[in-house]
Write a protein that holds these residues in place. Structure first.
Motif, PDB file in Angstrom:
ATOM      1  N   SER A  76       0.707  -0.890   0.126  1.00 22.57           N
ATOM      2  CA  SER A  76      -0.121   0.189  -0.141  1.00 22.57           C
ATOM      3  C   SER A  76       1.169   0.892  -0.284  1.00 22.57           C
ATOM      4  O   SER A  76       1.594   1.308   0.920  1.00 22.57           O
ATOM      5  CB  SER A  76      -0.817  -0.088   0.967  1.00 22.57           C
ATOM      6  OG  SER A  76      -2.209  -0.878   1.158  1.00 22.57           O
ATOM      7  N   ILE A  77       0.592   2.535  -0.517  1.00 22.01           N
ATOM      8  CA  ILE A  77       1.014   3.384  -0.517  1.00 22.01           C
ATOM      9  C   ILE A  77       0.518   4.550   0.365  1.00 22.01           C
ATOM     10  O   ILE A  77      -1.346   4.314   0.207  1.00 22.01           O
ATOM     11  CB  ILE A  77       1.240   4.117  -2.192  1.00 22.01           C
ATOM     12  CG1 ILE A  77       2.133   3.205  -2.994  1.00 22.01           C
ATOM     13  CG2 ILE A  77       1.712   5.218  -1.984  1.00 22.01           C
ATOM     14  CD1 ILE A  77       1.928   3.333  -4.632  1.00 22.01           C
ATOM     15  N   ARG A  78       0.959   5.529   1.180  1.00 19.13           N
ATOM     16  CA  ARG A  78       0.466   5.804   1.786  1.00 19.13           C
ATOM     17  C   ARG A  78      -0.212   7.418   0.936  1.00 19.13           C
ATOM     18  O   ARG A  78       0.923   8.005  -0.307  1.00 19.13           O
ATOM     19  CB  ARG A  78       1.690   6.644   2.444  1.00 19.13           C
ATOM     20  CG  ARG A  78       1.297   8.146   3.276  1.00 19.13           C
ATOM     21  CD  ARG A  78       2.009   8.743   4.391  1.00 19.13           C
ATOM     22  NE  ARG A  78       1.304   9.598   5.339  1.00 19.13           N
ATOM     23  CZ  ARG A  78       2.149  10.771   6.025  1.00 19.13           C
ATOM     24  NH1 ARG A  78       3.185  10.526   5.931  1.00 19.13           N
ATOM     25  NH2 ARG A  78       2.083  11.370   6.898  1.00 19.13           N
ATOM     26  N   PRO A  79      -1.266   7.875   1.157  1.00 16.13           N
ATOM     27  CA  PRO A  79      -1.703   8.879   0.226  1.00 16.13           C
ATOM     28  C   PRO A  79      -1.207   9.423   0.017  1.00 16.13           C
ATOM     29  O   PRO A  79      -0.956  10.782   1.054  1.00 16.13           O
ATOM     30  CB  PRO A  79      -3.322   9.195   0.614  1.00 16.13           C
ATOM     31  CG  PRO A  79      -2.948   8.587   2.091  1.00 16.13           C
ATOM     32  CD  PRO A  79      -1.852   7.316   2.180  1.00 16.13           C
ATOM     33  N   ASP A  80      -0.891  10.587  -0.961  1.00 14.16           N
ATOM     34  CA  ASP A  80      -0.088  12.306  -0.961  1.00 14.16           C
ATOM     35  C   ASP A  80      -0.574  12.849  -1.726  1.00 14.16           C
ATOM     36  O   ASP A  80      -0.871  13.048  -3.234  1.00 14.16           O
ATOM     37  CB  ASP A  80       1.430  11.479  -1.811  1.00 14.16           C
ATOM     38  CG  ASP A  80       2.059  12.952  -1.335  1.00 14.16           C
ATOM     39  OD1 ASP A  80       1.926  14.378  -1.151  1.00 14.16           O
ATOM     40  OD2 ASP A  80       2.804  12.416  -2.430  1.00 14.16           O
ATOM     41  N   PRO A  81      -2.306  13.304  -1.429  1.00 14.10           N
ATOM     42  CA  PRO A  81      -2.900  14.561  -2.163  1.00 14.10           C
ATOM     43  C   PRO A  81      -2.276  15.658  -2.810  1.00 14.10           C
ATOM     44  O   PRO A  81      -2.972  16.393  -4.313  1.00 14.10           O
ATOM     45  CB  PRO A  81      -3.741  14.787  -1.019  1.00 14.10           C
ATOM     46  CG  PRO A  81      -3.440  14.692   0.351  1.00 14.10           C
ATOM     47  CD  PRO A  81      -3.029  13.343   0.108  1.00 14.10           C
TER      48      PRO A  81
END
Length: 399
Positions: A374-379
């Motif tokens: 999973s990739i950390r969300p980076d808005p």
């Protein structure tokens, strides 16, 4: 860190009867993008039925639907009705970013939470929104990498004329130009526009390496069908020469594409063909109850996740009050159809695994690529532009 499982792991003491919560469903089940919105509403209803059955002694959810009919004014009326007149504290809904931005001030005014279940263009965080769809570093950047790995560097960009298209096209344009790529052409059309013959003819004449579309609803369906027909008339195998690429095309639209449903690339965190035990259970329930909407889609699954996260956070908080639920959902984990997700403590987006799929004639997708973690969300694409936490990127995007 809070652990939330699909079977529900939290209860609270001293409550003599189930916590009853009325939640709004704000989806345009009529209008130009009704196919996706109906699937999203169905995902919410499937989750509500599961929760009410599994946690009958702890919580009971009552849905309060409102159909904005695809009009921005309709979303405002819906927010005013659900939050102002009915006093609801939680609404699951909105598909387009324009609708989300239109209603957000009302959620801030009424201390209420919007559970937003759509992949979106990013560049936003709000304390009144939990984002259960993919952030830009989880869809547009993985697609850009996939295209570059295939040496597809000349792109035509076609979108609906609102922020979703503007920002995603900007990100992809920068990714291309920073790697010796080229944007051959770029056009925008009003949401719901179906007279697209001129741009289709121009694309076929230009023969790009790929077509990136951010069109939605009936515009997307008309565009893909016309592009396929125009390419075939010119003797071009469109799926091989210039495949249609998207971050929103899903199982909800494929049944409407007819003979043009195959060979399109979609970047998403969920496809109905994912091989997990939880997805097998989810798709079986979906097919039995909502198979008329096509196979389960990313937007339907994100809505399903949002309702489960809401219910579990409310059970843990012992209340549907805005602030206790918001704090309870920070860091929450959930075992969903796409796999394990986690709500980021800081930005209330979800950690997810990017995937690339190619559409099939049977209304599903073959998964071509799946990120191993999973990739950390980076808005805001902050870590990506700095070469930070998105370890899989070789792209530099100016934010």
């Amino acid at each position: 860190m809070t652990r939330i499982g699909s079977a529900g792991l939290f209860a609270f003491e001293g409550l003599m009867r189930p916590l009853k919560i009325r939640i709004g469903l704000l989806f345009s089940e009529s209008g130009s993008y009704s196919a996706v919105s109906r699937a999203m509403s169905a995902g919410a209803r499937l989750a509500i039925a599961e929760i009410n059955n599994r946690h009958a002694d702890e919580i009971q959810l009552e849905q309060v639907p409102f159909d904005p009919k695809g009009n921005l004014r309709g979303y405002v009326e819906g927010a005013q009705y659900l939050l102002g007149e009915l006093g609801l504290k939680h609404v699951v809904g909105c598909y387009t970013s324009s609708s989300r931005k239109e209603v957000l001030p009302y959620f801030e005014k009424h201390d209420a939470m919007l559970w937003y279940p759509s992949h979106y263009e990013g560049f936003e965080t709000a304390e009144n929104v939990v984002y259960t769809g993919a952030a830009p570093n989880q869809h547009i950047l993985p697609l850009a990498r996939h295209l570059l790995r295939e040496d597809r560097r000349r792109g035509w960009l076609v979108g609906s004329n609102y922020i979703w298209a503007w920002e995603n096209n900007r990100i992809l344009r920068e990714a291309l130009t920073n790697t010796q790529g080229e944007v051959v052409g770029e056009r925008y059309f009003p949401v719901g526009e179906t007279d697209l013959s001129d741009v289709v003819k121009q694309i076929v004449a230009d023969v790009p390496d790929f077509v990136f579309t951010t069109l939605i609803g009936s515009s997307l369906v008309s565009f893909i069908r016309e592009l396929r027909a125009e390419a075939e008339a010119a003797g071009i195998d469109q799926t091989r020469k210039f495949p249609v690429c998207s971050c929103s095309l899903s199982e909800a639209e494929l049944p409407f594409l007819g003979n043009a449903s195959d060979g399109h690339l979609s970047s998403s965190v969920y496809f109905s063909s994912i091989l997990t035990s939880e997805n097998k259970r989810f798709t079986s329930a979906w097919d039995a109850k909502f198979g008329q909407f096509g196979r389960a889609s990313a937007d339907a699954e994100a809505t399903y996740l949002g309702v489960h996260l809401l219910a579990e956070a409310a059970m843990r908080a012992g209340s549907d009050a805005f602030e206790p639920v918001r704090e309870a959902v920070r860091g929450a984990r959930f075992s969903g159809p796409q796999g394990d997700i986690r709500v980021d403590e800081d930005n209330l987006h979800c950690w997810m695994r990017p995937r690339i799929g190619r559409s099939r004639p049977d209304g599903t997708f073959d998964v071509l690529f799946e990120n191993p973690v999973s990739i950390r969300p980076d808005p805001y694409l902050t870590w990506t532009s700095e070469g930070g936490e998105d370890q899989n990127t070789d792209l530099k995007v100016v934010t």
